[in-house]
Design an enzyme around this catalytic site. Structure first.
Site, mmCIF file in Angstrom:
data_model
loop_
_atom_site.group_PDB
_atom_site.id
_atom_site.type_symbol
_atom_site.label_atom_id
_atom_site.label_comp_id
_atom_site.label_asym_id
_atom_site.label_seq_id
_atom_site.Cartn_x
_atom_site.Cartn_y
_atom_site.Cartn_z
ATOM 1 N N TRP A 173 -15.164 10.642 -14.228
ATOM 2 C CA TRP A 173 -14.337 10.158 -13.592
ATOM 3 C C TRP A 173 -13.911 11.495 -12.880
ATOM 4 O O TRP A 173 -13.461 11.284 -11.381
ATOM 5 C CB TRP A 173 -13.316 9.143 -13.137
ATOM 6 C CG TRP A 173 -12.172 10.012 -14.303
ATOM 7 C CD1 TRP A 173 -12.617 9.287 -15.705
ATOM 8 C CD2 TRP A 173 -11.224 10.462 -14.407
ATOM 9 N NE1 TRP A 173 -11.057 10.379 -16.876
ATOM 10 C CE2 TRP A 173 -10.517 10.411 -15.031
ATOM 11 C CE3 TRP A 173 -10.398 11.462 -13.719
ATOM 12 C CZ2 TRP A 173 -9.326 11.675 -15.724
ATOM 13 C CZ3 TRP A 173 -9.403 12.013 -13.189
ATOM 14 C CH2 TRP A 173 -9.035 12.031 -13.935
ATOM 15 N N TRP A 219 -9.088 6.802 -8.855
ATOM 16 C CA TRP A 219 -9.902 7.385 -9.538
ATOM 17 C C TRP A 219 -9.604 6.980 -11.220
ATOM 18 O O TRP A 219 -11.008 5.973 -11.966
ATOM 19 C CB TRP A 219 -10.660 8.808 -9.703
ATOM 20 C CG TRP A 219 -11.336 9.068 -8.589
ATOM 21 C CD1 TRP A 219 -11.246 9.295 -7.594
ATOM 22 C CD2 TRP A 219 -12.817 9.114 -8.349
ATOM 23 N NE1 TRP A 219 -12.422 9.396 -6.493
ATOM 24 C CE2 TRP A 219 -13.095 9.679 -7.618
ATOM 25 C CE3 TRP A 219 -13.744 8.359 -9.686
ATOM 26 C CZ2 TRP A 219 -14.372 9.156 -7.405
ATOM 27 C CZ3 TRP A 219 -15.019 8.187 -9.548
ATOM 28 C CH2 TRP A 219 -15.410 8.575 -7.909
ATOM 29 N N TRP A 223 1.922 1.194 -3.452
ATOM 30 C CA TRP A 223 0.918 1.908 -4.191
ATOM 31 C C TRP A 223 0.754 3.427 -4.207
ATOM 32 O O TRP A 223 1.311 4.274 -5.794
ATOM 33 C CB TRP A 223 -0.860 2.088 -3.831
ATOM 34 C CG TRP A 223 -0.779 0.290 -4.622
ATOM 35 C CD1 TRP A 223 -0.927 -0.974 -4.126
ATOM 36 C CD2 TRP A 223 -1.168 0.600 -6.202
ATOM 37 N NE1 TRP A 223 -1.593 -1.823 -5.127
ATOM 38 C CE2 TRP A 223 -1.761 -0.676 -6.598
ATOM 39 C CE3 TRP A 223 -1.159 1.427 -7.034
ATOM 40 C CZ2 TRP A 223 -1.677 -1.032 -7.425
ATOM 41 C CZ3 TRP A 223 -1.576 0.504 -8.247
ATOM 42 C CH2 TRP A 223 -1.875 -0.683 -8.968
ATOM 43 N N GLU A 254 1.187 -1.005 -0.085
ATOM 44 C CA GLU A 254 0.101 -0.168 0.014
ATOM 45 C C GLU A 254 1.042 1.239 0.047
ATOM 46 O O GLU A 254 0.198 2.413 -0.846
ATOM 47 C CB GLU A 254 -1.136 0.175 0.867
ATOM 48 C CG GLU A 254 -2.472 -0.727 0.911
ATOM 49 C CD GLU A 254 -2.623 -1.332 -0.025
ATOM 50 O OE1 GLU A 254 -3.466 -0.134 -0.155
ATOM 51 O OE2 GLU A 254 -2.817 -2.115 -0.561
ATOM 52 N N ASN A 303 -11.660 1.237 2.438
ATOM 53 C CA ASN A 303 -9.970 1.722 1.260
ATOM 54 C C ASN A 303 -11.331 0.756 0.058
ATOM 55 O O ASN A 303 -10.873 1.647 -0.783
ATOM 56 C CB ASN A 303 -8.893 0.803 1.342
ATOM 57 C CG ASN A 303 -8.182 2.331 1.979
ATOM 58 O OD1 ASN A 303 -8.419 3.705 1.774
ATOM 59 N ND2 ASN A 303 -6.920 1.594 2.953
ATOM 60 N N TRP A 363 -19.783 10.002 -21.989
ATOM 61 C CA TRP A 363 -20.050 9.922 -20.811
ATOM 62 C C TRP A 363 -21.103 10.131 -20.453
ATOM 63 O O TRP A 363 -22.015 11.211 -21.553
ATOM 64 C CB TRP A 363 -19.490 11.119 -19.410
ATOM 65 C CG TRP A 363 -17.581 10.312 -19.488
ATOM 66 C CD1 TRP A 363 -16.589 11.701 -20.009
ATOM 67 C CD2 TRP A 363 -17.233 9.152 -18.829
ATOM 68 N NE1 TRP A 363 -15.789 10.682 -19.141
ATOM 69 C CE2 TRP A 363 -16.057 8.968 -18.824
ATOM 70 C CE3 TRP A 363 -18.075 8.453 -17.960
ATOM 71 C CZ2 TRP A 363 -14.697 8.006 -18.560
ATOM 72 C CZ3 TRP A 363 -17.138 7.261 -16.979
ATOM 73 C CH2 TRP A 363 -15.576 7.116 -17.588
#
Length: 436
Positions: A346, A369, A265, A262, A328, A293
């Site tokens: 997004w 996202w 990341w 994590e 999360n 969209w």
């Protein structure tokens, strides 16, 4: 600082590193041979962009500055807090005081890079040296690259290379706390109030980071279940540097590789933002620019309020709205639901999270996202679409999390705004059309 100061001084500029311990730039400043004045600038550009005068992140920063000022006073020093544009703040500082060197830690976001370039040019034009250091990450910029010298765009090979590099190097230490006697001696000055900088007093309600051995060792088992306290809540503390990433990495190396991943990341997304700054506002993969969209404003409003009719989605959004934090696992679900089931850009969701999240951090928020939307640097195809009902059965089977945040929950409490099978099929069709 008083005008009576005649001796040459160094400045340490606090930004995303609100601590006096294990701080790289502060350590180097204190070892410079010059007495060190610690400053913080409430940046008018950043503050003016915040829509809520009760912003708990600003209140959190303010509370940390009060703590730091109290700690500095124990060494006969004081924090100097300014409210200005950074360049203007330094123009005043170098005009009024004998500043010879400025020390600060790297920041990688596009705005921060422009700001630092502007400040550096001002300082160097006035013969003031500007030194910056790596502090908020283990590896930055081009330190973890492919063999051909280009940036990684997939996490797994990046993380493998990251770990290989860490094995060859020891985690550095910068014991700034051992050299605080080298601070500039001056009477304690008050930190401007929140009202002074245009904000209202509010309790930031930020939980302390939980780095207990029991939690970290069990992290991989508990992290996906939102009804348990299975995560460290380190996000906001990493965001503002009230913890040292080096100390977290040392603990992760000893106790849990999943938790270490994590942390990696976070650095991966920072590296992506650094090398591909267009992702701040655009799709990482340009071929997704053709997605049509729907961007239905009413459905977006229902999503924001936590009224989609899907319990786990709604509980997550209500937790976010009430506390400034969301589990999360649930973040992944609500983001995927907005982009895939509702076909809402997004960027709309990213902006809402940026407004609400206490631990908002541009690189991670943007990266996650785009991961949820399928437009980012991810090897998985676009047709990964979470089923909100099966996610609920898997991760909150007794509805403990749901009932915590949906106070009046009952079966069928709201009609779902879109049928899962229909939403999934529609998303696949729109994505496929855009990519063909």
């Amino acid at each position: 600082m008083e005008k009576a100061i005649e001796q040459d001084i160094a400045i340490f500029w606090l930004r995303r590193d609100l601590r006096l311990f294990d701080n790289a730039a502060l350590y180097h400043a204190l070892k410079s041979g010059l007495p060190v004045q610690v400053i913080f600038i409430f940046d008018r550009d950043i503050l003016s962009s915040l829509p809520d005068e009760k912003d708990r992140r600003v209140a959190f920063i303010h509370a940390q500055l009060e703590k730091l000022n109290a700690q500095l006073s124990e060494f006969g020093a004081s924090l100097l807090v300014l409210h200005d544009l950074p360049k203007k703040a330094f123009e005043k500082l170098i005009f009024e005081y004998p500043v010879k060197q400025v020390f600060t830690n790297h920041d990688y976001e596009p705005y921060a890079r422009r700001r630092d370039k502007e400040v550096q040019e001002l300082l160097e034009a006035n013969e003031v040296r500007f030194y910056t250091f790596k502090d908020q990450v283990m590896f930055e910029k081009a330190e973890v690259m492919k063999p051909d010298g280009t940036p990684y765009t997939v996490f797994t090979p990046y993380s493998k290379k990251w770990k290989e590099r860490l094995q060859k190097e020891s985690v550095p230490e910068f014991p700034s706390e051992d050299h605080l006697s080298n601070l500039l001696k001056m009477p304690k000055k008050p930190v401007p109030s929140l009202k002074d900088i245009g904000f209202e007093e509010v309790d930031p309600q930020v939980p302390d980071v939980n780095l207990s051995e029991g939690l970290i060792k069990q992290y991989h088992k508990n992290r996906d279940f939102p009804y348990t306290e299975g995560t460290s809540r380190a996000g906001i503390h990493l965001r503002f540097g009230t913890v040292s990433v080096r100390r977290l990495v040392k603990q992760a190396l000893k106790q849990n590789e999943t938790w270490l991943n994590e942390l990696i990341w976070r650095e991966f997304f920072m590296m992506i933002l650094y090398h591909f700054p267009h992702v701040e506002h655009e799709n990482f993969r340009r071929k997704y620019d053709r997605i049509e969209w729907r961007n239905n404003e009413k459905e977006f409003e229902l999503w924001c309020r936590g009224e989609t009719g899907y319990p786990l989605v709604d509980a997550g959004m209500r937790q976010l709205n009430e506390t400034g934090w969301m589990h999360n696992r649930v973040r992944m679900l609500v983001a995927g639901f907005l982009c895939k089931h509702l076909l809402i850009d997004w960027r709309w969701g990213e902006a809402y999270f940026a407004q609400k999240l206490l631990d908002y951090e541009l690189a991670s928020n943007n990266g996650n996202w785009q991961w949820a939307a399928g437009t980012g640097c991810d090897s998985a195809p676009y047709f990964r679409i979470f089923n909100p009902e099966s996610q609920l059965k898997k991760f909150d089977p007794k509805l403990e999390y749901v009932k915590t945040w949906i106070k009046d929950f009952r079966a069928g409490y709201l009609e779902p705004i879109v049928d899962h099978k229909f939403g999934r099929a529609r998303a696949l069709e729109i994505y496929k059309k855009a990519l063909n």
